[in-house]
Enzyme design. Structure first.
Site: not given
Length: 142
Positions: A73, A88, A68
């Site tokens: 950030h 996943c 996935s």
């Protein structure tokens, strides 16, 4: 689509400033952490935002995983970071690897305050009920 989505909001990061401002360095650290966790990187984007009157620009490091994704950030002017790890679990349970990846990044960024969340995705709480049409018996009609 079953998976584990981990997030963390970090404040008071005491790491070296380059981890918050150097997209290439942070990206390489992310790739190393992905590999160490036993996950497979299949793509990446590392982006630097411009400086502002508040200080140097932050960065975003995104690693697309076969399982996935990882996204980081940074806000260097606030010594803050958000982390997002999603795996996943189709075919195999990658949850332990997701936790290992998150823990490696938490250690790198060395925050004074961390808010962590874990969300199991794709699991139905109960069998869905059939939608009721407005003309079904007992339905209110406007």
């Amino acid at each position: 689509m079953h998976g584990l989505h981990l997030t963390a909001d970090l404040h008071g990061c005491r790491c070296a400033p380059l981890w918050l401002t150097d997209a290439a360095a942070l990206g390489q650290a992310c790739l190393a952490a992905v590999q160490a966790a036993g996950l497979q990187a299949v793509g990446q984007v590392f982006h630097v935002f411009p400086a502002t009157v508040h200080g140097p620009g932050g960065v975003t490091a995104t690693v697309l995983l076969a399982e996935s994704h990882l996204c980081v950030h940074t806000w260097p002017e606030q010594a803050a970071v958000t982390l997002d790890v999603y795996v996943c679990n189709f075919g195999a349970d990658h949850s332990a690897k997701a936790h290992a990846l998150m823990n490696a990044l938490l250690a790198l960024l060395d925050a004074t305050t961390v808010q962590r969340h874990a969300l199991q995705r794709g699991e139905l709480a109960s069998a869905p009920s059939a939608p009721q049409s407005p003309t079904a018996p007992g339905a209110a009609v406007a």
